[in-house]
Design a protein around this motif. Sequence first.
Motif, PDB file in Angstrom:
ATOM      1  N   LEU A  92       0.820  -1.202   0.000  1.00 13.29           N
ATOM      2  CA  LEU A  92       0.000   0.000   0.000  1.00 13.29           C
ATOM      3  C   LEU A  92       0.859   1.259   0.000  1.00 13.29           C
ATOM      4  CD1 LEU A  92      -2.680  -0.956   2.657  1.00 13.29           C
ATOM      5  CD2 LEU A  92      -2.927  -0.945   0.190  1.00 13.29           C
ATOM      6  N   ALA A  93       0.443   2.225  -0.804  1.00 16.24           N
ATOM      7  CA  ALA A  93       1.123   3.514  -0.837  1.00 16.24           C
ATOM      8  C   ALA A  93       0.568   4.437   0.248  1.00 16.24           C
ATOM      9  CB  ALA A  93       0.967   4.162  -2.202  1.00 16.24           C
ATOM     10  N   ALA A  94      -0.643   4.184   0.681  1.00 15.40           N
ATOM     11  CA  ALA A  94      -1.282   4.987   1.723  1.00 15.40           C
ATOM     12  C   ALA A  94      -2.124   4.047   2.573  1.00 15.40           C
ATOM     13  CB  ALA A  94      -2.150   6.068   1.097  1.00 15.40           C
ATOM     14  N   GLU A  95      -2.115   4.287   3.853  1.00 13.76           N
ATOM     15  CA  GLU A  95      -2.809   3.410   4.799  1.00 13.76           C
ATOM     16  C   GLU A  95      -4.311   3.298   4.541  1.00 13.76           C
ATOM     17  OE1 GLU A  95      -1.875   1.353   7.370  1.00 13.76           O
ATOM     18  OE2 GLU A  95       0.114   1.630   6.495  1.00 13.76           O
ATOM     19  N   GLU A  96      -4.957   4.391   4.274  1.00  8.08           N
ATOM     20  CA  GLU A  96      -6.416   4.404   4.196  1.00  8.08           C
ATOM     21  C   GLU A  96      -6.932   4.355   2.760  1.00  8.08           C
ATOM     22  OE1 GLU A  96      -8.344   4.018   6.837  1.00  8.08           O
ATOM     23  OE2 GLU A  96      -6.510   3.921   7.998  1.00  8.08           O
ATOM     24  N   THR A  97      -6.349   3.503   1.948  1.00  9.58           N
ATOM     25  CA  THR A  97      -6.827   3.371   0.575  1.00  9.58           C
ATOM     26  C   THR A  97      -7.294   1.947   0.329  1.00  9.58           C
ATOM     27  OG1 THR A  97      -6.286   3.630  -1.760  1.00  9.58           O
ATOM     28  CG2 THR A  97      -4.519   2.868  -0.338  1.00  9.58           C
ATOM     29  N   ASP A  98      -8.282   1.817  -0.513  1.00 13.27           N
ATOM     30  CA  ASP A  98      -8.767   0.496  -0.907  1.00 13.27           C
ATOM     31  C   ASP A  98      -8.136   0.040  -2.215  1.00 13.27           C
ATOM     32  OD1 ASP A  98     -10.357   0.204   1.290  1.00 13.27           O
ATOM     33  OD2 ASP A  98     -12.225   0.739   0.286  1.00 13.27           O
ATOM     34  N   GLN A  99      -7.303   0.880  -2.807  1.00 15.05           N
ATOM     35  CA  GLN A  99      -6.679   0.566  -4.087  1.00 15.05           C
ATOM     36  C   GLN A  99      -5.515  -0.408  -3.891  1.00 15.05           C
ATOM     37  OE1 GLN A  99      -7.941   1.705  -6.942  1.00 15.05           O
ATOM     38  NE2 GLN A  99      -6.502   0.549  -8.131  1.00 15.05           N
ATOM     39  N   ARG A 100      -5.479  -1.449  -4.718  1.00  9.80           N
ATOM     40  CA  ARG A 100      -4.401  -2.431  -4.684  1.00  9.80           C
ATOM     41  C   ARG A 100      -3.850  -2.581  -6.090  1.00  9.80           C
ATOM     42  NH1 ARG A 100      -5.899  -1.434  -0.270  1.00  9.80           N
ATOM     43  NH2 ARG A 100      -6.442  -2.850   1.421  1.00  9.80           N
ATOM     44  N   VAL A 101      -2.561  -2.868  -6.201  1.00 12.51           N
ATOM     45  CA  VAL A 101      -1.954  -3.130  -7.502  1.00 12.51           C
ATOM     46  C   VAL A 101      -1.036  -4.339  -7.393  1.00 12.51           C
ATOM     47  CG1 VAL A 101      -2.102  -0.758  -8.371  1.00 12.51           C
ATOM     48  CG2 VAL A 101      -0.058  -1.492  -7.145  1.00 12.51           C
ATOM     49  N   ALA A 102      -0.991  -5.097  -8.472  1.00 11.95           N
ATOM     50  CA  ALA A 102      -0.138  -6.279  -8.540  1.00 11.95           C
ATOM     51  C   ALA A 102       0.196  -6.538 -10.003  1.00 11.95           C
ATOM     52  CB  ALA A 102      -0.841  -7.489  -7.933  1.00 11.95           C
ATOM     53  N   LEU A 103       1.239  -7.299 -10.203  1.00 10.41           N
ATOM     54  CA  LEU A 103       1.624  -7.714 -11.546  1.00 10.41           C
ATOM     55  C   LEU A 103       1.702  -9.233 -11.554  1.00 10.41           C
ATOM     56  CD1 LEU A 103       2.749  -7.344 -14.417  1.00 10.41           C
ATOM     57  CD2 LEU A 103       5.031  -7.109 -13.375  1.00 10.41           C
ATOM     58  N   ALA A 104       0.956  -9.855 -12.459  1.00  8.93           N
ATOM     59  CA  ALA A 104       1.035 -11.306 -12.657  1.00  8.93           C
ATOM     60  C   ALA A 104       1.849 -11.547 -13.925  1.00  8.93           C
ATOM     61  CB  ALA A 104      -0.353 -11.914 -12.793  1.00  8.93           C
ATOM     62  N   VAL A 105       2.908 -12.328 -13.799  1.00 12.48           N
ATOM     63  CA  VAL A 105       3.715 -12.696 -14.957  1.00 12.48           C
ATOM     64  C   VAL A 105       3.453 -14.171 -15.218  1.00 12.48           C
ATOM     65  CG1 VAL A 105       6.024 -12.819 -15.965  1.00 12.48           C
ATOM     66  CG2 VAL A 105       5.480 -10.997 -14.333  1.00 12.48           C
ATOM     67  N   GLU A 106       2.712 -14.422 -16.284  1.00 11.60           N
ATOM     68  CA  GLU A 106       2.332 -15.780 -16.669  1.00 11.60           C
ATOM     69  C   GLU A 106       3.439 -16.312 -17.573  1.00 11.60           C
ATOM     70  OE1 GLU A 106      -0.218 -16.601 -15.024  1.00 11.60           O
ATOM     71  OE2 GLU A 106      -1.274 -14.720 -14.696  1.00 11.60           O
ATOM     72  N   ARG A 107       4.051 -17.463 -17.191  1.00  9.85           N
ATOM     73  CA  ARG A 107       5.245 -17.932 -17.900  1.00  9.85           C
ATOM     74  C   ARG A 107       5.092 -19.317 -18.493  1.00  9.85           C
ATOM     75  NH1 ARG A 107       7.865 -17.706 -12.940  1.00  9.85           N
ATOM     76  NH2 ARG A 107       8.727 -19.715 -13.495  1.00  9.85           N
ATOM     77  N   ASP A 108       5.695 -19.475 -19.665  1.00 10.78           N
ATOM     78  CA  ASP A 108       5.949 -20.782 -20.261  1.00 10.78           C
ATOM     79  C   ASP A 108       7.464 -20.894 -20.324  1.00 10.78           C
ATOM     80  OD1 ASP A 108       6.402 -23.029 -21.772  1.00 10.78           O
ATOM     81  OD2 ASP A 108       5.097 -22.453 -23.418  1.00 10.78           O
ATOM     82  N   ASP A 109       8.028 -21.604 -19.366  1.00 16.29           N
ATOM     83  CA  ASP A 109       9.487 -21.697 -19.276  1.00 16.29           C
ATOM     84  C   ASP A 109      10.087 -22.424 -20.466  1.00 16.29           C
ATOM     85  OD1 ASP A 109       9.368 -20.309 -16.877  1.00 16.29           O
ATOM     86  OD2 ASP A 109       9.437 -22.113 -15.638  1.00 16.29           O
ATOM     87  N   ALA A 110       9.367 -23.395 -21.024  1.00 23.23           N
ATOM     88  CA  ALA A 110       9.897 -24.179 -22.147  1.00 23.23           C
ATOM     89  C   ALA A 110      10.097 -23.313 -23.393  1.00 23.23           C
ATOM     90  CB  ALA A 110       8.982 -25.359 -22.463  1.00 23.23           C
ATOM     91  N   SER A 111       9.113 -22.476 -23.694  1.00 23.45           N
ATOM     92  CA  SER A 111       9.233 -21.625 -24.885  1.00 23.45           C
ATOM     93  C   SER A 111       9.821 -20.251 -24.560  1.00 23.45           C
ATOM     94  CB  SER A 111       7.863 -21.439 -25.550  1.00 23.45           C
ATOM     95  OG  SER A 111       7.035 -20.613 -24.755  1.00 23.45           O
TER      96      SER A 111
END
Length: 174
Positions: A92-111
């Motif tokens: 969290l960037a601020a205590e009283e916020t409901d905003q969330r951010v994330a990054l999902a990195v979907e991987r195919d290790d073989a290719s």
Amino acid sequence: MTADESTTDDESALADALWTDLLEDTRDLAEEYREDGWDAIVLEPTDIAPVDSEERVGLDVTVSADEYDVVAGLIDDGDVTITAADVYYRPLAAEETDQRVALAVERDDASETAIFVPLAYDITAVRPAFETALLEEQLLVHVLAAPDDGWVSFSHDDPSLFLEKSDVRAWDAE
């Protein structure tokens, strides 16, 4: 990303700043993958919304038709099979916020192919989807351009990676 109409100007500015920083970090990380020889596809969602229907549960991530076509083409053609994922949750960037951010990195290790899915969401709005995901031990992230045209789903077996621990504790206390 569009701001929720119920947010204040300060909350909207914070959400915009979080989103901008996340997209910049996403592009930088994708470039690191490319330097290591990977194909990196960076999505830039126009909307992220919880979904809880008979068809699917989780987060709908709306992207441009061109971005969707690239992802769907890789998956549908069998050129890429997602076998792993990394989740980068930003505290969290601020205590009283409901905003969330994330990054999902979907991987195919073989290719050596990675699909980068940045996510921003209001924790109050997505709570039902996350509660279901925590109970089922699976968060589904659905990438789509238009619901009627289909979607590509990515599964995450630890939904807590997308949340603050305090979010889950607060829900458990209720």
